[in-house]
Structures are given as structure tokens and as C-alpha cells.
Design an enzyme around this catalytic site. Structure first.
Site, PDB file in Angstrom:
ATOM      1  N   TYR A 119       0.852  -1.194   0.000  1.00 13.49           N
ATOM      2  CA  TYR A 119       0.000   0.000   0.000  1.00 13.49           C
ATOM      3  C   TYR A 119       0.880   1.234   0.000  1.00 13.49           C
ATOM      4  CZ  TYR A 119      -5.023  -0.176   0.040  1.00 13.49           C
ATOM      5  OH  TYR A 119      -6.322  -0.242  -0.370  1.00 13.49           O
ATOM      6  N   GLU A 148      -0.449   4.745  -0.632  1.00 20.18           N
ATOM      7  CA  GLU A 148      -1.222   5.977  -0.874  1.00 20.18           C
ATOM      8  C   GLU A 148      -0.348   7.200  -0.661  1.00 20.18           C
ATOM      9  OE1 GLU A 148      -4.848   6.084   1.349  1.00 20.18           O
ATOM     10  OE2 GLU A 148      -5.751   4.503   0.132  1.00 20.18           O
ATOM     11  N   ASP A 177      -5.175  13.784 -25.465  1.00 17.74           N
ATOM     12  CA  ASP A 177      -5.261  12.378 -25.040  1.00 17.74           C
ATOM     13  C   ASP A 177      -4.458  11.556 -26.053  1.00 17.74           C
ATOM     14  OD1 ASP A 177      -5.924   9.737 -24.652  1.00 17.74           O
ATOM     15  OD2 ASP A 177      -8.052  10.109 -24.305  1.00 17.74           O
ATOM     16  N   THR A 232      -2.141   6.115 -22.334  1.00 23.95           N
ATOM     17  CA  THR A 232      -2.107   4.783 -21.741  1.00 23.95           C
ATOM     18  C   THR A 232      -0.753   4.163 -22.067  1.00 23.95           C
ATOM     19  OG1 THR A 232      -3.185   3.880 -23.701  1.00 23.95           O
ATOM     20  CG2 THR A 232      -4.585   4.325 -21.798  1.00 23.95           C
ATOM     21  N   LYS A 236      -0.752   0.479 -25.206  1.00 25.65           N
ATOM     22  CA  LYS A 236      -1.110   0.380 -26.627  1.00 25.65           C
ATOM     23  C   LYS A 236       0.192   0.409 -27.449  1.00 25.65           C
ATOM     24  CE  LYS A 236      -5.772   2.262 -26.033  1.00 25.65           C
ATOM     25  NZ  LYS A 236      -5.884   2.950 -24.743  1.00 25.65           N
ATOM     26  N   ARG A 258      -0.886  -2.611 -18.723  1.00 27.57           N
ATOM     27  CA  ARG A 258      -2.148  -1.854 -18.774  1.00 27.57           C
ATOM     28  C   ARG A 258      -2.077  -0.737 -17.748  1.00 27.57           C
ATOM     29  NH1 ARG A 258      -5.175  -4.342 -21.870  1.00 27.57           N
ATOM     30  NH2 ARG A 258      -6.774  -2.782 -21.603  1.00 27.57           N
TER      31      ARG A 258
HETATM   32  N1  DSN Z   1     -10.586   0.823 -25.313  1.00 24.30           N
HETATM   33  C1  DSN Z   1      -9.592   1.678 -25.914  1.00 24.30           C
HETATM   34  C2  DSN Z   1      -9.461   1.398 -27.359  1.00 24.30           C
HETATM   35  O1  DSN Z   1      -9.667   0.268 -27.742  1.00 24.30           O
HETATM   36  O2  DSN Z   1      -9.132   2.287 -28.125  1.00 24.30           O
HETATM   37  C3  DSN Z   1      -9.866   3.053 -25.646  1.00 24.30           C
HETATM   38  O3  DSN Z   1     -10.101   3.171 -24.294  1.00 24.30           O
END
Ligand code: DSN
Length: 438
Positions: free
Chosen positions: A65, A67, A216, A242, A245, A251
Site C-alpha cells: 500500500y 497511498e 489524449d 495509456t 497500446k 495496462r
Molecule cells: N478501449 C480503448 C481502445 O480500444 O481504443 C480506448 O479506451
């Protein structure tokens, strides 16, 4: 050189050795290993992480933990977690050239929500791209909490044009809406847009009306890190992304910003939105940031784009219409209607799944069909490029997709395609050395 059988045993150990006490989950994980290795992964938001990223995210930091932030935690015993999180922050800053990084967001959705929490008040107006034009749920969709808390005004893309020059972000519309609606925040960024997004015009429009600007970068983050897409860092006030990707990490989400906004972003993430950070995932993010700084990653990102261009051309040869006339990034958005007016995205996704080709249906701009059905498919090259595929394989994959969709009612042809997919995947194994950490 690791042999195929030692790779098998390392993969098997990862799931069965660790999970000997839970055969139900072990069996399911073994099936997932098999699925990922024997079918084509074309979901544009997915990738294959390195074994090192996976090892860090499976580490004992899951027990901790933490925080708070490094040096300011609400729990004891954070000496190691502090160092891990500091390393992740420093590596993110250095990779993207940012002044401040927050690596705690559990996902892109929480990174976006934290940014809204930091920059605007409930009820304020935000200008962002509509989901059915290529935007994201957290850009104000009425079914997302973002659409319930804030007043979103949406922009879209220009009309389709026969020569492929349409379906580009309509910056005139962004400018007009900004002047008329006076949003406090303008959001750039997409989940289903195949062209480059230049952050500069957004900055200009935001400055004209005194708004903040958030980019974004969930989809192009890896391309940005590698210099294969213009960087919004230093142009936008806040960049969210993110890590799983095109960046090929675990993730999760992250936020980059200037020093002066850093404190409000940090408080919005914790305690504003989240409790304990996932330090095991933050360790894996740190590994991914270091990997993305290597020259091999630059080559990888360039190949992702080259593969997407070859894929788009091959799909067009097969009779598919490419939304926006092609691609500049890691994805192709396919309009299925020219190929077969009766074929929906839902049916196409399901039949491709049966042939071992994994992708997702997606709305195309001004789609006459609802989001659960759609007229489009979104196809990405990030994962199979990690597995080693290059332009010639993209041509093969495009032809397998077309064959599958043409013969969708012919079970024996689908089985034959499934066998060809398996053979191709065996030649391009994302984990040829198993999950051994080198
Ligand atoms: N779920 C993601 C995507 O597939 O682009 C976006 O959050």
C-alpha cells in the site's frame, strides 16, 4: 539460443508453476496463452509486452500500500516503492521531454477524469471529439460519467471525399465551436482516427479563447515517444496516455504536464480519484519507459507505421474502403459497406474471430448503424509488428481477412483459413523465448 521447447516450458511455468493451487484459473490462463500465440492480434489498442514488463507487473509490489507520492506516503515501508515510482516518473519525463509526470492513473479513463477534475469545475463546458467520429467515451459520451458531470460540446471530422481527402478532424468546426461555446478546456485525441493529429492548431484555438488544452495520446503514445508522430508535450497543457497500446507497456495510464500544473494534477489523481497506486504496475511502466527509449523501439515504431500503410493498401486492393483514405499511424479504419453492403461490423468481427483473426468492430464517421452493430472494423498493426511481421505479412493478413468475410458461411473454408492463421502465427511468435527475462 532458446529452443522452442524451452520457450514452451517457460510459458507453461509462468501459468502452471505459479498457479498449481488453482487449476481452474491455470487452465484458463493456459488457454489465453494459446489464444494469443495462435491467433492474429489486430486490436489497435493492444500489444505484446516484453517478458520484463510482465515480470515487473507480477512482482511482490502487488502486496504494498503506497497511498500518497514518493516521500509523502500515508503508510510505512515505502522505501522501495518510492524509488520505483521516482524512477518511473523520471523515465516518463525523460522519454517525452516533460516537466512533470504522474504515473499513478490506473487507466487512460482515470487519467482523463483526473485532468478534468484538476482543470475544470462540474458543469463547465469542454470541447472534445464525438465518440462516433473517432473520439473516446471519456470525451463526454452521455453514457460516461464525464458526460454527466461536465457540459461537453462535440466536434467531428469533415465529410468523406471520393479522393480520400475527407474524414479529417474538422479544425474549422473546432474553431467555430470554441468561439461560440467558450469551453474552459479543449480536448484532442482519438481512438479510431488513422491520421496524424497536429497539436499546434488546437493550441492556437485554445489561446484565442483563454481555454486549457488537453491531448489524449492514448493511441499514439509509442509513436510519439519514437518521434513517429508530432509530440503534444509542451504544446498541450496536459497530455494523458495509456501505457499498453503502441507504447507496449503494462495496462495503465499516465499524465504529463508542466511544473505549475503538476500539483493540481497530482491531487486530482490522489486523493481526488484513486486510492492506493498499483506499484507493481508502476514498476512495469518504468520498465516500458526504459524500453521505449532504446533505438530498437524507434525502429519498431517506424515499422508499425510502415506495416499500417502496407496493410491499408492491401485492404484497398481487396475492395475495402479505408476511412480517411488510408493511414499515417498504427491503425486502419475500414468501412465495410463497399466490400459488402449487408456485412455489419458485428458480423465481421464474429466471423473473423472464428477464423482466428482478432479485431474489433467500430463505428465509422456518420455510421448509419448503431454502436453495437456498426459498419466498420478497426485494425491495428502494433501487436503483430512486435511479433516480427513486416509489409509482406500485412498483404497476407489483408487477403485472409477478405477471404474470411467473402466465405463467411462456408465452415470448411473458415477452418482452412484458421489453419493458415495458425501457421502464420507460429512463424511470428511474440514470445519465441517464452517468458524468460533476459
Ligand atoms: N478501449 C480503448 C481502445 O480500444 O481504443 C480506448 O479506451
Amino acid at each position: 539460443m532458446t529452443t522452442a521447447s524451452s520457450a514452451e516450458s517457460s510459458l507453461a511455468h509462468f501459468v502452471s508453476g505459479v498457479l498449481a493451487s488453482d487449476p481452474e484459473i491455470r487452465d484458463l490462463l493456459e488457454l489465453e496463452v494459446e489464444r494469443q500465440r495462435s491467433t492474429l492480434q489486430l486490436i489497435a489498442s493492444e500489444n505484446f509486452t516484453s517478458p520484463s514488463v510482465m515480470a515487473a507487473s507480477a512482482s511482490m509490489l502487488t502486496n504494498k500500500y503506497s497511498e500518497g507520492y514518493p516521500g509523502r506516503r500515508y503508510y510505512g515501508g515505502n522505501v522501495v516503492a518510492d524509488e520505483v515510482e521516482n524512477l518511473a516518473r523520471e523515465r516518463a519525463k525523460s522519454l517525452f521531454g516533460a516537466a512533470h509526470a504522474n504515473v499513478q492513473p490506473h487507466a487512460g479513463a482515470s487519467a482523463n477524469l483526473a485532468t478534468y477534475l484538476a482543470l475544470v469545475e462540474p458543469g463547465d463546458t469542454i470541447l472534445a471529439m464525438r465518440l462516433d467520429q473517432g473520439g473516446h467515451l471519456t470525451h463526454g459520451s452521455p453514457v460516461s460519467i464525464t458526460g454527466k458531470i461536465y457540459r461537453f460540446v462535440a466536434y467531428g471530422v469533415t465529410p468523406a471525399a471520393a479522393d480520400g481527402s475527407g474524414e479529417r478532424i474538422d479544425l474549422d468546426q473546432v474553431r467555430d465551436l470554441a468561439k461560440r461555446e467558450r469551453p474552459r478546456l479543449i480536448v484532442a485525441g482519438t481512438t479510431a482516427y488513422s491520421r496524424t493529429i497536429d497539436p499546434a492548431p488546437y493550441r492556437e484555438i485554445a489561446d484565442d479563447i483563454g481555454a486549457k488544452f488537453m491531448f489524449d495520446a492514448a493511441h499514439p503514445a509509442g509513436l510519439i515517444a519514437a518521434g513517429e508522430h508530432p509530440s503534444p508535450v509542451g504544446v498541450a497543457d496536459v497530455v494523458t496516455f495509456t501505457t499498453h497500446k503502441t507504447l507496449r507497456g503494462p495496462r495503465g495510464g499516465a499524465i504529463l504536464t508542466s511544473e505549475d500544473l503538476g500539483r493540481s494534477i497530482d491531487s486530482a489523481v490522489f486523493p481526488g480519484l484513486q486510492g492506493g497506486p498499483l506499484e507493481h504496475v508502476i514498476a512495469a511502466k518504468a520498465v516500458a519507459f526504459a524500453e521505449a527509449a532504446r533505438p530498437e523501439f524507434k525502429q519498431y515504431a517506424a515499422q508499425v507505421r510502415a506495416n499500417a500503410v502496407a496493410f491499408a493498401a492491401a485492404l484497398a486492393e481487396e475492395g475495402f474502403r479505408l476511412v480517411a483514405g488510408g493511414t499515417d499511424n498504427h491503425l486502419c479504419l475500414v468501412d465495410l459497406r463497399d466490400f459488402d453492403a449487408e456485412l455489419t461490423g458485428k458480423i465481421a468481427q464474429e466471423v473473423l474471430d472464428r477464423a482466428g483473426i482478432t479485431c474489433n468492430r467500430n463505428q465509422i464517421p456518420d455510421d448509419p448503424r448503431p454502436p453495437f452493430v456498426t459498419s466498420g472494423l478497426r485494425l491495428g498493426t502494433a501487436a503483430e509488428t512486435t511479433a516480427g511481421m513486416k509489409e509482406p505479412q500485412m498483404v497476407v493478413v489483408a487477403s485472409l481477412i477478405a477471404r474470411t468475410l467473402r466465405h463467411r458461411d462456408d465452415e470448411s473454408e473458415l477452418q482452412a483459413i484458421r489453419a493458415e492463421v495458425s501457421e502464420l502465427c507460429a512463424m511470428f511468435d511474440p514470445y519465441p523465448d517464452g517468458l524468460a527475462v533476459s
